[in-house]
Design a protein around this motif. Structure first.
Motif, PDB file in Angstrom:
ATOM      1  N   ALA A  58      19.762 -41.373   3.433  1.00  9.95           N
ATOM      2  CA  ALA A  58      18.506 -40.881   2.852  1.00  9.95           C
ATOM      3  C   ALA A  58      17.451 -41.976   2.804  1.00  9.95           C
ATOM      4  O   ALA A  58      16.256 -41.722   3.014  1.00  9.95           O
ATOM      5  CB  ALA A  58      18.755 -40.319   1.454  1.00  9.95           C
ATOM      6  N   GLY A  59      17.875 -43.198   2.519  1.00  5.71           N
ATOM      7  CA  GLY A  59      16.935 -44.304   2.503  1.00  5.71           C
ATOM      8  C   GLY A  59      16.328 -44.546   3.869  1.00  5.71           C
ATOM      9  O   GLY A  59      15.125 -44.832   3.991  1.00  5.71           O
ATOM     10  N   ASP A  60      17.133 -44.423   4.930  1.00 11.86           N
ATOM     11  CA  ASP A  60      16.617 -44.605   6.280  1.00 11.86           C
ATOM     12  C   ASP A  60      15.665 -43.479   6.640  1.00 11.86           C
ATOM     13  O   ASP A  60      14.624 -43.713   7.274  1.00 11.86           O
ATOM     14  CB  ASP A  60      17.775 -44.661   7.272  1.00 11.86           C
ATOM     15  CG  ASP A  60      17.316 -45.021   8.677  1.00 11.86           C
ATOM     16  OD1 ASP A  60      16.625 -46.048   8.819  1.00 11.86           O
ATOM     17  OD2 ASP A  60      17.631 -44.282   9.624  1.00 11.86           O
ATOM     18  N   VAL A  61      15.991 -42.260   6.232  1.00 14.82           N
ATOM     19  CA  VAL A  61      15.091 -41.124   6.474  1.00 14.82           C
ATOM     20  C   VAL A  61      13.725 -41.400   5.852  1.00 14.82           C
ATOM     21  O   VAL A  61      12.679 -41.254   6.501  1.00 14.82           O
ATOM     22  CB  VAL A  61      15.701 -39.832   5.902  1.00 14.82           C
ATOM     23  CG1 VAL A  61      14.648 -38.722   5.827  1.00 14.82           C
ATOM     24  CG2 VAL A  61      16.884 -39.376   6.737  1.00 14.82           C
ATOM     25  N   LEU A  62      13.704 -41.812   4.589  1.00 21.45           N
ATOM     26  CA  LEU A  62      12.434 -42.066   3.909  1.00 21.45           C
ATOM     27  C   LEU A  62      11.677 -43.216   4.553  1.00 21.45           C
ATOM     28  O   LEU A  62      10.445 -43.161   4.706  1.00 21.45           O
ATOM     29  CB  LEU A  62      12.688 -42.352   2.431  1.00 21.45           C
ATOM     30  CG  LEU A  62      13.130 -41.157   1.588  1.00 21.45           C
ATOM     31  CD1 LEU A  62      13.529 -41.606   0.192  1.00 21.45           C
ATOM     32  CD2 LEU A  62      12.022 -40.109   1.513  1.00 21.45           C
ATOM     33  N   SER A  63      12.397 -44.268   4.940  1.00 26.48           N
ATOM     34  CA  SER A  63      11.740 -45.403   5.565  1.00 26.48           C
ATOM     35  C   SER A  63      11.021 -44.985   6.844  1.00 26.48           C
ATOM     36  O   SER A  63       9.901 -45.439   7.130  1.00 26.48           O
ATOM     37  CB  SER A  63      12.762 -46.499   5.867  1.00 26.48           C
ATOM     38  OG  SER A  63      12.145 -47.608   6.481  1.00 26.48           O
ATOM     39  N   ARG A  64      11.637 -44.117   7.613  1.00 25.67           N
ATOM     40  CA  ARG A  64      11.026 -43.658   8.857  1.00 25.67           C
ATOM     41  C   ARG A  64       9.835 -42.739   8.604  1.00 25.67           C
ATOM     42  O   ARG A  64       9.041 -42.479   9.507  1.00 25.67           O
ATOM     43  CB  ARG A  64      12.080 -42.964   9.722  1.00 25.67           C
ATOM     44  CG  ARG A  64      13.128 -43.928  10.259  1.00 25.67           C
ATOM     45  CD  ARG A  64      14.332 -43.219  10.853  1.00 25.67           C
ATOM     46  NE  ARG A  64      15.368 -44.165  11.217  1.00 25.67           N
ATOM     47  CZ  ARG A  64      15.485 -44.743  12.411  1.00 25.67           C
ATOM     48  NH1 ARG A  64      14.618 -44.440  13.373  1.00 25.67           N
ATOM     49  NH2 ARG A  64      16.450 -45.603  12.655  1.00 25.67           N
ATOM     50  N   LEU A  65       9.719 -42.253   7.361  1.00 28.46           N
ATOM     51  CA  LEU A  65       8.574 -41.432   6.976  1.00 28.46           C
ATOM     52  C   LEU A  65       7.528 -42.245   6.217  1.00 28.46           C
ATOM     53  O   LEU A  65       6.583 -41.684   5.667  1.00 28.46           O
ATOM     54  CB  LEU A  65       9.043 -40.246   6.123  1.00 28.46           C
ATOM     55  CG  LEU A  65       9.950 -39.242   6.834  1.00 28.46           C
ATOM     56  CD1 LEU A  65      10.466 -38.206   5.852  1.00 28.46           C
ATOM     57  CD2 LEU A  65       9.198 -38.557   7.978  1.00 28.46           C
ATOM     58  N   GLY A  66       7.708 -43.568   6.173  1.00 32.39           N
ATOM     59  CA  GLY A  66       6.716 -44.430   5.554  1.00 32.39           C
ATOM     60  C   GLY A  66       6.930 -44.733   4.096  1.00 32.39           C
ATOM     61  O   GLY A  66       6.027 -45.232   3.421  1.00 32.39           O
ATOM     62  N   VAL A  67       8.129 -44.455   3.580  1.00 33.34           N
ATOM     63  CA  VAL A  67       8.416 -44.678   2.161  1.00 33.34           C
ATOM     64  C   VAL A  67       9.584 -45.643   2.014  1.00 33.34           C
ATOM     65  O   VAL A  67      10.689 -45.363   2.490  1.00 33.34           O
ATOM     66  CB  VAL A  67       8.748 -43.351   1.438  1.00 33.34           C
ATOM     67  CG1 VAL A  67       9.124 -43.610  -0.010  1.00 33.34           C
ATOM     68  CG2 VAL A  67       7.561 -42.394   1.520  1.00 33.34           C
ATOM     69  N   GLU A  68       9.333 -46.778   1.378  1.00 32.62           N
ATOM     70  CA  GLU A  68      10.388 -47.756   1.117  1.00 32.62           C
ATOM     71  C   GLU A  68      10.827 -47.630  -0.337  1.00 32.62           C
ATOM     72  O   GLU A  68      10.001 -47.734  -1.249  1.00 32.62           O
ATOM     73  CB  GLU A  68       9.887 -49.178   1.370  1.00 32.62           C
ATOM     74  CG  GLU A  68       9.531 -49.455   2.823  1.00 32.62           C
ATOM     75  CD  GLU A  68      10.739 -49.408   3.747  1.00 32.62           C
ATOM     76  OE1 GLU A  68      11.879 -49.472   3.247  1.00 32.62           O
ATOM     77  OE2 GLU A  68      10.525 -49.307   4.967  1.00 32.62           O
ATOM     78  N   HIS A  69      12.125 -47.390  -0.545  1.00 29.46           N
ATOM     79  CA  HIS A  69      12.563 -47.256  -1.930  1.00 29.46           C
ATOM     80  C   HIS A  69      12.836 -48.639  -2.528  1.00 29.46           C
ATOM     81  O   HIS A  69      13.254 -49.577  -1.839  1.00 29.46           O
ATOM     82  CB  HIS A  69      13.753 -46.306  -2.068  1.00 29.46           C
ATOM     83  CG  HIS A  69      15.014 -46.768  -1.444  1.00 29.46           C
ATOM     84  ND1 HIS A  69      15.937 -47.529  -2.114  1.00 29.46           N
ATOM     85  CD2 HIS A  69      15.532 -46.557  -0.213  1.00 29.46           C
ATOM     86  CE1 HIS A  69      16.966 -47.774  -1.331  1.00 29.46           C
ATOM     87  NE2 HIS A  69      16.746 -47.203  -0.164  1.00 29.46           N
TER      88      HIS A  69
END
Length: 241
Positions: free
Chosen positions: A151-162
């Motif tokens: 899920a973290g990689d998915v968000l990163s690829r959408l421009g969101v770093e957790h």
């Protein structure tokens, strides 16, 4: 004839069901897709009823290192059942493991949806402005995404770093006060594994933007990958406006 397959992973259940008709003979209680799936249920991902699995006489059980317990996998193997255990921590791994699973399940060729999903994610261009987020996955106690998560990689690829991407734990327990103090651009609240809703979750983060998102599109690796960038992207953009 395809092998008889029992799936202990909801996303793999969907992938097998739509790609190899007739192969799936059992699934967990949490396997909700595809809609109308009509196969015997074998309990939860963390507590499958192994006697039910064995009674279905599977040629193959598909599992996941994160979602399923090692003891259950070993018990099935000791009973003579072949178990394929996937490990998925990012998008490229997901495509590799999906190909392996579908081959093992007797897919005659690589399914079109998998090619489409890989093309979408390979050519995806995230927004120029990157945002920060905390991503709770559980409450009581509060748990969030940490290091090396799909899920973290998915968000990163959408421009969101957790915020906790470098935390030593994959799903750390973090006090609510610390989550608030991190002051992220966004709090991302999926509807699974904990079912965050408009009434359950955002109230814990006063003054912070919250995005309620589809857990299936954030955490599942299967046919939902074709829709995930659009579905999640819309939810994230709406929350950041």
């Amino acid at each position: 004839m395809p092998p008889r397959v029992v799936s202990l992973v909801p996303s793999l259940t969907e992938a097998v069901a739509v790609s190899v008709p007739g192969a799936l003979v059992g699934a967990t209680d949490w396997c909700t897709h595809p809609a109308g799936l009509d196969v015997p249920r074998v309990g939860g991902t963390k507590n499958p009823k192994l006697d039910r699995v064995l009674a279905l006489a599977p040629d193959l059980v598909v599992a996941n290192a994160e979602e399923n317990r090692e003891g259950d996998v070993e018990a099935l193997r000791e009973a003579g059942v072949e178990v394929l255990v996937t490990v998925v921590c990012d998008i490229p791994q997901a495509f590799h493991q999906l190909s392996e699973v579908l081959d093992a399940c007797g897919a005659p060729s690589r399914p079109r949806w998998l090619d489409e999903a890989e093309e979408i994610w390979t050519t995806l261009r995230p927004p120029e402005r990157r945002s920060t987020a905390v991503v709770p996955v559980w409450r009581r106690p509060w748990m969030v995404l940490g290091r090396d998560t799909f899920a973290g990689d998915v968000l990163s690829r959408l421009g969101v770093e957790h915020v906790y991407t470098t935390h030593p734990d994959r799903y750390p327990r973090v006090p609510l006060e610390e989550l608030r103090a991190a002051a992220p651009d966004l709090v991302v609240l999926p509807d699974e594994p904990y079912r965050f809703t408009a009434e359950e979750g955002p109230e814990a983060f006063p003054g912070l933007r919250c995005a309620l998102v589809s857990g299936r599109h954030l955490t599942w690796y299967g046919p939902s990958l074709t829709q995930a960038p659009h579905v999640l992207g819309e939810a994230l953009r709406a929350a950041l406006r």
